[in-house]
Scaffold this motif. Sequence first.
Motif, short mmCIF file in Angstrom:
data_model
loop_
_atom_site.label_atom_id
_atom_site.label_comp_id
_atom_site.label_asym_id
_atom_site.label_seq_id
_atom_site.Cartn_x
_atom_site.Cartn_y
_atom_site.Cartn_z
N LEU A 1 5.71 116.55 45.63
CA LEU A 1 5.97 116.91 46.53
C LEU A 1 6.77 117.34 47.35
CD1 LEU A 1 4.76 120.32 46.42
CD2 LEU A 1 2.99 119.27 47.19
N SER A 2 7.58 118.34 48.08
CA SER A 2 8.18 118.19 49.33
C SER A 2 6.96 118.18 50.20
CB SER A 2 9.34 118.52 49.06
OG SER A 2 9.08 119.92 49.24
N ALA A 3 7.39 117.35 51.65
CA ALA A 3 6.77 118.42 52.90
C ALA A 3 6.44 118.64 53.09
CB ALA A 3 7.34 116.16 54.16
N GLY A 4 7.50 119.72 53.14
CA GLY A 4 7.82 121.01 53.65
C GLY A 4 6.98 121.61 52.73
N THR A 5 6.95 121.56 51.42
CA THR A 5 6.40 123.25 50.08
C THR A 5 4.91 122.21 51.36
OG1 THR A 5 8.31 122.23 48.85
CG2 THR A 5 5.84 123.28 48.14
N LEU A 6 4.44 121.35 51.02
CA LEU A 6 2.95 121.18 51.67
C LEU A 6 2.69 121.44 52.71
CD1 LEU A 6 0.27 120.01 51.15
CD2 LEU A 6 0.74 117.87 52.07
N VAL A 7 3.84 121.51 53.41
CA VAL A 7 3.89 122.45 54.64
C VAL A 7 3.18 123.99 54.73
CG1 VAL A 7 4.58 122.88 57.87
CG2 VAL A 7 4.60 120.31 56.34
N ALA A 8 4.49 124.80 53.91
CA ALA A 8 4.22 126.12 53.42
C ALA A 8 3.10 125.90 53.17
CB ALA A 8 5.58 126.38 52.81
N PHE A 9 3.20 125.78 51.52
CA PHE A 9 1.35 125.55 50.96
C PHE A 9 0.67 125.64 51.98
CE2 PHE A 9 -2.03 125.52 48.47
CZ PHE A 9 -1.80 126.23 47.28
N LEU A 10 0.30 125.09 53.17
CA LEU A 10 -0.86 124.56 54.19
C LEU A 10 -1.06 125.89 54.89
CD1 LEU A 10 -1.57 121.42 54.28
CD2 LEU A 10 -2.78 122.22 52.82
N SER A 11 0.18 126.24 55.07
CA SER A 11 0.43 127.33 56.56
C SER A 11 0.36 128.96 55.70
CB SER A 11 2.10 127.29 56.87
OG SER A 11 2.06 126.16 57.58
N THR A 12 0.56 128.47 54.71
CA THR A 12 0.18 130.73 53.79
C THR A 12 -1.91 130.41 53.39
OG1 THR A 12 2.34 130.31 52.32
CG2 THR A 12 0.67 131.50 51.89
N ALA A 13 -2.08 128.81 52.90
CA ALA A 13 -2.89 129.29 52.97
C ALA A 13 -3.45 129.29 54.37
CB ALA A 13 -3.36 127.98 52.47
N LEU A 14 -3.78 128.79 54.96
CA LEU A 14 -3.80 128.88 56.87
C LEU A 14 -3.71 130.20 57.05
CD1 LEU A 14 -3.35 125.75 58.73
CD2 LEU A 14 -5.71 126.66 58.24
N ALA A 15 -2.44 131.14 56.74
CA ALA A 15 -2.66 132.77 57.42
C ALA A 15 -3.48 134.04 56.84
CB ALA A 15 -1.08 132.85 57.16
N LEU A 16 -4.11 133.58 55.30
CA LEU A 16 -4.50 134.08 54.98
C LEU A 16 -6.18 133.62 54.95
CD1 LEU A 16 -3.32 133.77 51.11
CD2 LEU A 16 -2.91 135.09 52.90
N ARG A 17 -7.06 132.58 56.38
CA ARG A 17 -8.11 132.85 56.57
C ARG A 17 -8.26 133.79 57.11
NH1 ARG A 17 -8.92 127.96 60.32
NH2 ARG A 17 -10.77 128.89 60.50
N TRP A 18 -7.93 134.76 57.86
CA TRP A 18 -8.42 136.23 58.84
C TRP A 18 -8.77 136.61 57.81
CZ3 TRP A 18 -10.85 138.98 61.97
CH2 TRP A 18 -10.85 139.73 61.79
N PRO A 19 -7.44 137.58 57.06
CA PRO A 19 -8.14 138.03 55.86
C PRO A 19 -9.22 138.48 55.16
CG PRO A 19 -5.30 137.52 56.34
CD PRO A 19 -6.60 136.78 56.84
N ILE A 20 -9.13 137.20 54.75
CA ILE A 20 -10.59 136.34 53.99
C ILE A 20 -11.84 136.11 54.92
CG2 ILE A 20 -12.05 134.02 52.25
CD1 ILE A 20 -8.78 133.93 51.61
N ASP A 21 -11.51 135.95 55.90
CA ASP A 21 -12.61 135.55 56.83
C ASP A 21 -13.61 136.47 57.28
OD1 ASP A 21 -13.00 133.10 57.37
OD2 ASP A 21 -11.63 132.23 58.98
N SER A 22 -12.75 137.82 57.45
CA SER A 22 -12.74 139.25 57.48
C SER A 22 -13.17 140.25 57.09
CB SER A 22 -11.56 140.19 58.09
OG SER A 22 -10.47 140.32 57.58
N ILE A 23 -13.56 139.54 55.36
CA ILE A 23 -14.12 140.51 53.95
C ILE A 23 -15.06 140.85 55.11
CG2 ILE A 23 -14.72 140.89 52.08
CD1 ILE A 23 -12.75 139.21 51.54
N GLY A 24 -16.04 140.45 55.33
CA GLY A 24 -17.35 140.40 55.16
C GLY A 24 -17.28 141.29 56.55
N PHE A 25 -17.39 141.43 58.26
CA PHE A 25 -16.76 142.18 58.86
C PHE A 25 -16.42 143.52 58.50
CE2 PHE A 25 -14.12 144.11 62.35
CZ PHE A 25 -14.88 144.26 62.72
N LEU A 26 -15.20 143.98 57.61
CA LEU A 26 -14.97 145.10 57.40
C LEU A 26 -15.78 145.43 56.47
CD1 LEU A 26 -11.33 144.10 56.15
CD2 LEU A 26 -12.11 144.92 58.61
#
Length: 589
Positions: A283-308
């Motif tokens: 796996l390339s380092a760029g792919t891992l960075v992109a994957f983890l960055s996408t996962a972190l970008a989804l933290r707010w949409p997931i974390d906000s489920i309870g609030f919403l």
Amino acid sequence: MPSTRATTKEHSAVRTLLRLWPYVRPVRARLLGAAAVAILASCAGLVIPLVLKWMVDGPVADQDPAGVWLGALFLLLLGLGEALLFGLRRWLVARPLSHVEAEMRADLYGHLQRLPVSFHDRWASGQLLSRATTDLMLVRMFLAFPLTFLLVNAVTILIGVIIMLLQDWALGLVILGPALPVIVTCVLFERRYFHVARLAQDQVGDLTTVVEESVLGIRIIKGFGRHRSQARAFRELSRTLRGTELRKARLLASIWGVIVTLPEIAIGAALVLGSVQVADGDLSAGTLVAFLSTALALRWPIDSIGFLLAISQDAASATERYFEVMDEVPEDATVGVADGDREDSGLRFDGVVFRYPDAPLDSPPVLDRIDLHIRPGESMALVGATGSGKTTLTALVPRLHETTSGRITLDGEDITAMSREELRSLVAVAFEEPTLFSASVGENVLMGAEEGDLDRALAVAQADFVHALPHGTDTQVGEQGLSLSGGQRQRLALARAVVGQPRFLVLDDPLSALDVHTEAAVEAALREVLAETTALIVAHRPSTVLLADRVALLSEGRITAVGTHHELLRTNAEYAHLMAGSGETGEDR
């Protein structure tokens, strides 16, 4: 009296919230536009990880400063675009949602005016007030935020998961591992939170009722030195509400514990697994960075489920409370068919029976087979012991209450065949307890009548004292008119009744708060008014009885005698006893 009305019956938050559609429909274009803009903003945020992948695998790996600066510029533009789009979303929803809230509040207020008195007898005013304020605020909050972001976050999570699976399907499956536990937790949370949210909103209504009653009754509280006991009662309700709010907080904490912890564990596992793959060259380092960055970008949409979900359940409960009132049948929804004889003029009660709607079916009626005829231009005094049903009988004429059986006619027309607007334009009422509003003296008397009638009405009621007030008839009387004496308030209420020169006049002991000299002056002026109208007057004093042409004796819900004052004094022992108990017989009047 409904106060805490939370139930355990099965409910559907979606079905409840769909009842808002008639209010939302006129602004649906703006709301859909706002949702589309928010989705674009979220998608812009998901492009950032892809730019990072390009930068890490390209300019950073190749040590190309120009490429790094170009990537940084792209990131800056994406961030600005995302911020501008979210600002545009906010602008799109602000005006239409304030309009929706205003329309719902206006409809609720108008509906309350059309509901029968029996409804207001059952409901605490604080419960109604909380529905018009706190509940509608919760509905507006739902329309402004959760309604949009439940959709936006679902689309964002879906697109983000697809991007991660395309990057590396094995790591994507690791991230998807917590999905099932999170979904189960959300379902359980939704079921439990609704009932607690409903309980809290009902308790807010109870608390509002206590505050309102304490403010209106402050003179009684102070006069009897009951401020400490009232404060204790208020604190007890506050503690109860606090306990319910803490239950809500615990439920919200539990769902947040699950939807925050499990995805974090999955991201950690993906980081370890991805690092091993990068070390092995799979796996390339760029792919891992992109994957983890996408996962972190989804933290707010997931974390906000309870609030919403929490706001959505609050809004569903508030919507249910709102429509509990709106579903009540208004007065004008029940109109009968005229079958009277126009020649049978005046005010007539034919076999009228009345039982309060919430009274047991086997209980005796308050009024039982009332037969009474007041001829055109005649005034009839209604006399009876306390609790005999006099005030209830007068409330039937303007249809503040509905008869259980029998009928009442005005000039031969059944009052149930008239619209209430028409009926109440014919009948004017003065109650024993005068109610004044936070408005000027003139506005309290006129209540929409013509300005030219004001001076005449004030003269009839001997209310010339208003001209000595700081601003005359424009003087503000304050809430409940408590800045005036009881006699002054009663005279203004009497002026209100006669200002429109009604064809039918119903007076409930209109002179009880007046001194002897003022009473005599009002009676003299009132005789001229009674000569031009058909009147029913509840009376306790012989002086008031003598205003009428005839007298009807009401005893235990039945009309037991009708005649002139002097006839009944001679022939009816109960009537003579009532008059003697009032301090005079009236023989000298």
